[in-house]
Each structure stands twice: as C-alpha cells, then as structure tokens.
Design an enzyme around this catalytic site. Structure first.
Site, PDB file in Angstrom:
ATOM      1  N   PHE A 223      15.460  14.819 -29.040  1.00  0.00           N
ATOM      2  CA  PHE A 223      14.691  13.612 -28.261  1.00  0.00           C
ATOM      3  C   PHE A 223      14.271  12.246 -27.551  1.00  0.00           C
ATOM      4  O   PHE A 223      14.975  11.792 -28.398  1.00  0.00           O
ATOM      5  CB  PHE A 223      13.029  13.739 -28.821  1.00  0.00           C
ATOM      6  CG  PHE A 223      11.866  13.294 -28.511  1.00  0.00           C
ATOM      7  CD1 PHE A 223      10.445  14.124 -27.861  1.00  0.00           C
ATOM      8  CD2 PHE A 223      11.169  12.193 -28.065  1.00  0.00           C
ATOM      9  CE1 PHE A 223       9.774  13.806 -27.444  1.00  0.00           C
ATOM     10  CE2 PHE A 223      10.271  11.756 -27.674  1.00  0.00           C
ATOM     11  CZ  PHE A 223       9.190  13.246 -26.629  1.00  0.00           C
TER      12      PHE A 223
ATOM     13  N   ARG B 170       7.022   5.491 -21.282  1.00  0.00           N
ATOM     14  CA  ARG B 170       7.249   5.339 -20.123  1.00  0.00           C
ATOM     15  C   ARG B 170       7.860   4.107 -18.875  1.00  0.00           C
ATOM     16  O   ARG B 170       8.165   3.960 -18.509  1.00  0.00           O
ATOM     17  CB  ARG B 170       5.827   6.077 -19.759  1.00  0.00           C
ATOM     18  CG  ARG B 170       5.130   7.144 -20.029  1.00  0.00           C
ATOM     19  CD  ARG B 170       4.413   8.033 -18.938  1.00  0.00           C
ATOM     20  NE  ARG B 170       3.424   8.993 -19.515  1.00  0.00           N
ATOM     21  CZ  ARG B 170       3.817  11.121 -19.771  1.00  0.00           C
ATOM     22  NH1 ARG B 170       4.908  10.511 -19.218  1.00  0.00           N
ATOM     23  NH2 ARG B 170       3.093  11.105 -20.234  1.00  0.00           N
TER      24      ARG B 170
END
Ligand code: IMP
Ligand code: MG
Length: 180
Positions: free
Chosen positions: A156, A169
């Site tokens: 991940f 983000r």
C-alpha cells in the site's frame, strides 16, 4: 529512509521522492506528445487520486488537448471493495475522440476495466491508459496500462494524490506502508 510519518493509525516511510516522480512524469508527457502529436486527445482524469499526477503531467504536455474528469471509487482502507462506484457523470463527448485515461495507480485493474468498458459504448476513436503507478502482482485484468510510470510491489502506498481513508493526498512524495 528518514523519519516515518503517521496517518490515522499507521506509519509510512518515504518511498519515491518528489524529484524522482516529476522526472518520470515529464518523460511520460514527452512520450504522449510524440504519440498524440496533432490528435488533440482528451485526458480523462480519474478523481480523486489522479488529481496531482494529472496536474503535473499536463503542465509538461505542451500540445493541444481537452481535459475532463470522472469520479470513481473502489477502495476502502487498504483494500479494493471489488466494485467500482461511479460518483460523477462523464461531462465530455468522447465520440470519435482519442481518450487517455489518467490514473494514479492500477492495482487489481477493476477500475480501468470498468471505465474502459463503459467508454467503448460511446465510440471513441481510441482509449489508452496512463497510470503513474502499476502493481503487476495485484493485477487481474488482461491489458496492462500502455503508459506506466513506476512498476511497484504489491504494498500500500500513499501521497501525491493517493490516500489512506482520505488522508495523505497532499503529500508531495510517495510513501509506503511500514511493516512493523
Ligand atoms: P484497482 O481498481 O484495484 O486497479 O484500483 C484502483 C484504485 O484503487 C486506484 O485508482 C486508487 O484510487 C486505489 N488504490 C489502489 N492501490 C492503492 C494504494 O496502494 N494506495 C492508495 N490507493 C490505492
Ligand atoms: Mg484512483
């Protein structure tokens, strides 16, 4: 690897620094310029994850193009839910146009497969995928993205547009989940 960062309950370590990312993004843009020259393609950006990649890619792409967005979601936490949820209508006419789907990452391949299938019904001139990241070990599809930035292990990652439950983000570098 520097000091790990904490996002929600997990720790992440630096994976690909910003200058490496930008180098790769620039060469992808150069390839696209050569391949699409006077074709005036549509860059169809898959929100949310691809927003930062698309912004940099398109700054390096110096030919005529249209830019449009679609919002799809399939991930919760660290895993694909197995279904692709379309959260926004397609706002551009793709008939007879050359479409380049811009993705942050191709993981199982479910998202691009579903999007490609739906777009084909609208009779575009061509469809190709441009993804910053590709995880071949997780890929269950048939056609890997034509334009791939980094080929990475099945772990991940977050940052540069990619999130862990909506956080991370805004990081300019890419991070990888830290094993304990
Ligand atoms: P796929 O449909 O399984 O190929 O997954 C595509 C979407 O899942 C991507 O566009 C991302 O938004 C999300 N995703 C897949 N792998 C990761 C990851 O390692 N970190 C963050 N998001 C991911
Ligand atoms: Mg995505």
């Amino acid at each position: 690897m520097g000091v790990p960062i904490q996002i929600h309950d997990k720790q992440f370590s630096l994976f690909i620094p910003s200058d490496f990312i930008l180098n790769e993004v620039e060469s992808l843009a150069n390839r696209l310029e050569l391949d699409y020259e006077e074709k005036n393609p549509i860059f169809l950006v898959v929100l949310n994850g691809a927003f930062m990649f698309a912004a940099d890619l398109l700054k390096f792409y110096n030919k005529n193009c249209d830019i449009s967005f679609i919002k799809l979601s399939s991930y919760k936490g660290f895993e694909s839910t197995g279904t692709v949820d379309q959260q926004m209508e397609l706002l551009i006419d793709v008939k007879d146009r050359h479409v380049i789907i811009v993705e942050d990452i191709v993981d199982t391949g479910l998202t691009i497969e579903s999007l490609t299938r739906n777009l084909k019904k609208l009779n575009p001139a061509s469809i190709e995928i441009c993804s910053l990241l590709f995880k071949p070990e997780a890929f269950k599809g048939t056609i890997p993205p034509k334009y791939q930035g980094f080929v990475i292990a099945n772990k991940f990652v977050l940052g540069y547009g990619l999130d862990y439950n909506e956080r991370g983000r805004n990081l300019k570098d890419l991070y990888q989940l830290k094993e304990n």
